[in-house]
Design a protein around this motif. Structure first.
Motif, short mmCIF file in Angstrom:
data_model
loop_
_atom_site.label_atom_id
_atom_site.label_comp_id
_atom_site.label_asym_id
_atom_site.label_seq_id
_atom_site.Cartn_x
_atom_site.Cartn_y
_atom_site.Cartn_z
N THR A 1 0.89 4.03 -3.00
CA THR A 1 0.64 5.45 -2.74
C THR A 1 1.75 6.31 -3.31
O THR A 1 1.50 7.35 -3.93
CB THR A 1 0.49 5.70 -1.23
OG1 THR A 1 -0.60 4.92 -0.73
CG2 THR A 1 0.24 7.16 -0.95
N GLU A 2 2.99 5.85 -3.14
CA GLU A 2 4.14 6.63 -3.61
C GLU A 2 4.22 6.67 -5.14
O GLU A 2 4.53 7.70 -5.72
CB GLU A 2 5.44 6.03 -3.04
CG GLU A 2 6.69 6.76 -3.50
CD GLU A 2 7.96 6.13 -2.96
OE1 GLU A 2 9.05 6.47 -3.48
OE2 GLU A 2 7.87 5.29 -2.04
N SER B 1 0.83 -1.21 0.00
CA SER B 1 0.00 0.00 0.00
C SER B 1 0.86 1.25 0.00
O SER B 1 0.55 2.24 -0.70
CB SER B 1 -0.93 0.01 1.21
OG SER B 1 -1.95 -0.95 1.07
N ARG B 2 1.94 1.25 0.78
CA ARG B 2 2.84 2.42 0.78
C ARG B 2 3.48 2.62 -0.58
O ARG B 2 3.59 3.75 -1.07
CB ARG B 2 3.90 2.25 1.87
CG ARG B 2 3.37 2.43 3.29
CD ARG B 2 4.50 2.57 4.29
NE ARG B 2 5.26 1.34 4.44
CZ ARG B 2 4.97 0.39 5.33
NH1 ARG B 2 3.92 0.53 6.12
NH2 ARG B 2 5.71 -0.71 5.42
N PHE C 1 -2.28 6.36 -5.00
CA PHE C 1 -3.41 5.88 -4.20
C PHE C 1 -3.06 4.51 -3.63
O PHE C 1 -2.22 3.79 -4.16
CB PHE C 1 -4.68 5.78 -5.04
CG PHE C 1 -4.58 4.85 -6.22
CD1 PHE C 1 -4.88 3.50 -6.10
CD2 PHE C 1 -4.16 5.33 -7.46
CE1 PHE C 1 -4.78 2.64 -7.19
CE2 PHE C 1 -4.06 4.48 -8.55
CZ PHE C 1 -4.36 3.13 -8.42
N SER C 2 -3.73 4.16 -2.53
CA SER C 2 -3.57 2.84 -1.92
C SER C 2 -4.70 1.93 -2.39
O SER C 2 -5.66 2.38 -3.01
CB SER C 2 -3.60 2.95 -0.39
OG SER C 2 -4.91 3.33 0.04
N GLU D 1 -7.99 2.99 -0.85
CA GLU D 1 -8.57 4.15 -1.53
C GLU D 1 -9.17 3.76 -2.88
O GLU D 1 -10.23 4.28 -3.27
CB GLU D 1 -7.49 5.22 -1.70
CG GLU D 1 -7.10 5.87 -0.37
CD GLU D 1 -5.81 6.66 -0.44
OE1 GLU D 1 -5.63 7.56 0.41
OE2 GLU D 1 -4.97 6.38 -1.34
N ILE E 1 -6.52 12.10 -5.42
CA ILE E 1 -6.47 10.64 -5.33
C ILE E 1 -7.45 10.02 -6.32
O ILE E 1 -7.13 9.05 -7.01
CB ILE E 1 -6.77 10.18 -3.88
CG1 ILE E 1 -5.68 10.66 -2.93
CG2 ILE E 1 -6.91 8.66 -3.82
CD1 ILE E 1 -5.96 10.37 -1.47
#
Length: 823
Positions: A200-201, A196-197, A205-206, A209, A290
């Protein structure tokens, strides 16, 4: 006398309705093709036919807003509800929507060049017909007749055969996963904290999300559709007006509201069905940035180009919607092409977007999760059993035999290498070696590139098959494995199967094992069962008795199965297995070689076997499965009752016996249970009747009675013994008497496994015994056989008759005439 001409192929349908639908659609396909003399002529004409069909789509759609056209097409091609959905009956095709989108995107803008007030729905039939013509034309042009896939095909031809089957699958098949299975897998694969990190990076988005935004789009679109329906239908409160849909009878303000509702529903549905990032951000309570990151990942913009060229690329496998499911116009309005956001594509999109370091971390999670899930599914189907995951063991080094890692070897390091098995399931005398591969196929491979597809399959399926087969060979040779923690004894194992589980959906490529062998992708001595993790999850929900799974493994991996059976989907094969057993004749010479007591194969048996080798294409069998799964996923109890769970078809008394053996873990619950289920319905009835007759005979005369039945197959010789308990005799003594008889009979007929059922005079089974036997010379048993005056092997029939196929088939014959035999 004319020799009977065998059919070129058989279509295995679920029932007579399937045959009817198949002929109707085949006639429709042929009607769309030009009147030509040969396949070569069709290939020559194809570019012109494609261009003409594309022009028809352009002309029909030209006066209308692209979103209006595509939403109208969606209403025609997609079912309004999945509950009760029948793939066979519904003639909608998601690819029709995509093809129309490919044409419309090339005009560069959503808006029509010369707008018209006409109803775009009027153009839908013409567009759909032209798109269908394109799809079937592409299929026919590249079609490889099943008869061409012979055992003598070259390696390159076999690779092309696999590639073409997968390319066609990619062209026609969508929505390949059940939502509940996707919801079970994706959170574990993509919801990991580190993944997930990284998402997002790098993607903005994760996974959490993404799910919130996906749900918001679905709810937002549903609410708008319901509002339009309420606006239209709610205007007709007066029953008389509703009966005639009489707008003139409505008050002016109500009439205006009804027309607006009608326009939003059917005439200009594009505005109602589209949405913006801001609207979804409010609905999902997410930041707009996002939402835009998610929508951008899955969206295709309008772009001026040559529509005919774009369509040809699409038909050749370069599909822009293989990883995207939205269109976006210049104003930032989005429209779904049909699937929910990310269906069948979110994992691929995420993997593509990660950096090399992040992907390496993700691969670690993917390996752990997929191996764990596969092990869990087999554990669920088999029940209490030994399960080893990530099992390290010593295997012979190159050029060495299995003896270098036998139990009595103390220095295995000098001539062996340490390797690992993803999962080993051991239940009673059965072992299942499971290897799991998470790597996917390249886009070019799915698009029909035979060389790249063969390379991808070799790295996944081929490698996994070799790993599983290596473990199988060691278990069979050494009856155990050398592990770092010591010797793992598998001395009681008599039957070993290999399974390759792929995270990727391989469609027909995973079923085409015969072609994989000819292509050099699979080089193992025995072929494995290749199944996707999704299909394994579904099958684990369907299997009620472990013996069903074992029987399926036996039939699915038999040497001739892949040469005969062809299918698009593994679940079609499994559903056919549940309904008709998916039986295939054993080679009688192989049966005779595998069973020392078997009489020589007869000419009639050989002819019957040859007739059974006619190629069989298993058509759609998944309607009952779809209806059960969709009803369960909808959460409606009434729906679930209306669409019951599909179950394995067997004689009720034998099904109850197998269930009882499994529940109480009686000896032979797995292997002998599969043997019992392997008999045809008629043979199962005879077994159940024999149990009842044995009990009835004891009730009548008070004496001990027994019965013996057997079945020889390529998997060996199974013997079934039934013995009664007379009044005044203990169960223990009756058991001993049956064991004595069975021991001698097994020796006489060379059975390698047997099941003994001790039955009371009332018909209740009071004891169960099981044996798996290795043939040994024993003069004492020979003498006892003669003393007991048992029927000689020479006078015994080979076995019970083989199961008769209960499938519904339609045979397609070629034009060649049979040769005449001289008198």
């Amino acid at each position: 006398m004319a020799r009977r001409k065998l059919p070129d192929l058989e279509m295995v349908e679920a029932d007579a309705r399937g045959i009817e639908i198949g002929f109707e659609r085949m006639a429709g396909i042929l009607a769309r093709l030009p009147d030509i003399d040969s396949h070569a002529d069709l290939v020559k004409l194809a570019p012109g036919l494609i261009a003409a069909a594309v022009r028809r789509i352009e002309d029909a759609a030209e006066p209308f807003d692209a979103f209006d056209v595509l939403e109208s097409l969606k209403m025609r091609e997609l079912p309004m509800s999945l509950v009760g959905y029948s793939e066979r009956e519904h003639d909608g095709m998601p690819a029709v929507i995509e093809l129309a989108a490919v044409v419309l995107l090339a005009r560069g803008a959503r808006e029509a060049h010369e707008p018209s007030d006409a109803n775009p729905g009027e153009a839908v039939e013409q567009i759909a017909e032209a798109a269908r013509e394109l799809l079937f034309l592409a299929n026919f042009v590249s079609l490889t007749p099943p008869m061409a896939a012979s055992a003598g095909s070259s390696e390159s031809a076999a690779k092309a055969e696999i590639a073409q089957s997968l390319k066609t699958y990619e062209l026609f098949v969508r929505n390949r996963q059940y939502q509940s299975i996707r919801d079970e897998h994706d959170p574990k694969l993509l919801g990991d904290d580190q993944v997930s990190r990284d998402m997002t990076e790098m993607l903005g988005f994760s996974y959490t999300e993404y799910i919130a935004i996906r749900r918001a789009i679905h709810e937002f679109s549903g609410d708008r559709l319901n509002a339009a329906a309420d606006q239209f239908y709610g205007a007709f409160d007066d029953e008389a007006a509703a009966a005639r849909w009489d707008f003139s009878s409505l008050p002016e303000d109500t009439r205006e509201r009804a027309w607006k509702g009608l326009a939003n529903l059917f005439i200009h549905p594009g505005a109602r069905a589209s949405f913006t990032a801001d609207e979804i951000a409010v609905r999902s309570e997410s930041e707009v940035s996002i939402v835009r990151a998610v929508l951008t990942l899955f969206a295709v913009p309008f772009d001026s180009g040559d529509p005919a060229s774009n369509v040809r690329s699409y038909l050749e496998g370069d599909n822009p919607f293989s990883s995207k499911s939205l269109l976006v116009d210049a104003a930032g309005n989005y429209l779904s092409t049909g699937a929910q956001l990310g269906d069948d594509m979110v994992r691929t999109a995420v993997e593509k977007g990660l950096s090399e370091k992040a992907k390496a971390r993700y691969v670690g999670v993917r390996t752990r999760v997929s191996e764990g899930l596969a092990g869990d599914y087999f554990g669920k189907m088999i029940g209490p059993a030994q399960k080893f995951t990530g099992l390290k063991y010593w295997a012979p080094a190159a050029g060495e035999g299995p003896e270098v890692v036998a139990q009595d070897e103390t220095d295995v390091r000098s001539s062996a290498k340490q390797t690992e098995m993803d999962c080993l399931i051991v239940a009673e005398d059965v072992a299942i070696c499971v290897e799991v591969k998470g790597a996917g196929l390249r886009k070019e491979s799915r698009g029909g590139n035979a060389v790249k597809l063969a390379s991808d399959l070799a790295k996944t399926v081929g490698e996994a098959a070799s790993q599983a087969d290596r473990a199988r060979a060691l278990i069979e040779a050494n009856h155990g494995l050398h592990t770092p923690s010591g010797w793992l004894s598998l001395d009681g194992v008599r039957e070993v199967h290999c399974v390759v589980v792929t995270l990727e959906d391989l469609g027909p490529a995973g079923i085409a094992l015969d072609a994989m062998v000819r292509a050099g992708v699979v080089t193992t001595q025995r072929v494995p069962w290749i199944v996707s993790l999704h299909d394994l999850a579904v099958i684990s929900r369907l299997v009620e008795e472990p013996a069903e799974l074992l029987l399926y493994l036996r039939r699915r991996t038999s040497p001739t199965f892949a040469q005969v059976f062809h299918a698009v989907d593994e679940l079609d094969l499994f559903m056919s297995f549940l309904s008709d057993g998916l039986f295939l004749e054993d080679d009688p010479d192989v049966v005779a070689a595998a069973n020392p007591a078997a009489p020589p194969a007869t000419a009639a048996e050989r002819r019957r076997f040859q007739r059974s080798l006619v190629p069989k294409t298993v058509a759609t069998h998944t309607d009952p499965l779809d209806q059960w799964m969709y009803a369960a996923e909808s959460g409606g109890a009434t729906d679930t009752n209306d669409y019951p769970k599909p179950t394995f078809r067997s004689e009720a008394r034998i099904a109850a016996l197998v269930n009882s053996m499994t529940r109480d873990r009686k000896p032979g619950w797995l292997r002998a249970g599969a043997d019992l289920l392997a008999f045809s319905g008629d043979a199962q009835s005879r077994i159940a009747n024999a149990i009842e007759r044995t009990a009835a005979a004891t009730r009548a005369d008070g004496k001990w009675h027994n019965a013996f039945m057997s079945q020889m197959s390529a998997q060996g010789h199974f013997g079934l013994f039934i013995g009664s308990v007379p009044l005044g005799m203990s169960v223990a003594k009756a058991t001993t008497q049956l064991e004595r008889y069975a021991r001698v009979k097994v020796h006489q007929v060379h059975a390698d496994r047997s099941l003994g059922l001790v039955v009371s005079s009332s018909g209740e089974i009071v004891n169960v015994g099981y044996g798996n036997h290795e043939r040994e010379e024993d003069p004492a048993l020979d003498a006892l056989t003669a003393q007991m005056s048992l029927t000689s092997v020479a006078r015994m029939s080979r076995s019970m008759p083989p199961p008769s196929a209960r499938r519904t088939t339609v045979r397609l014959r070629g034009k060649a005439k049979g040769k005449k035999r001289k008198r």
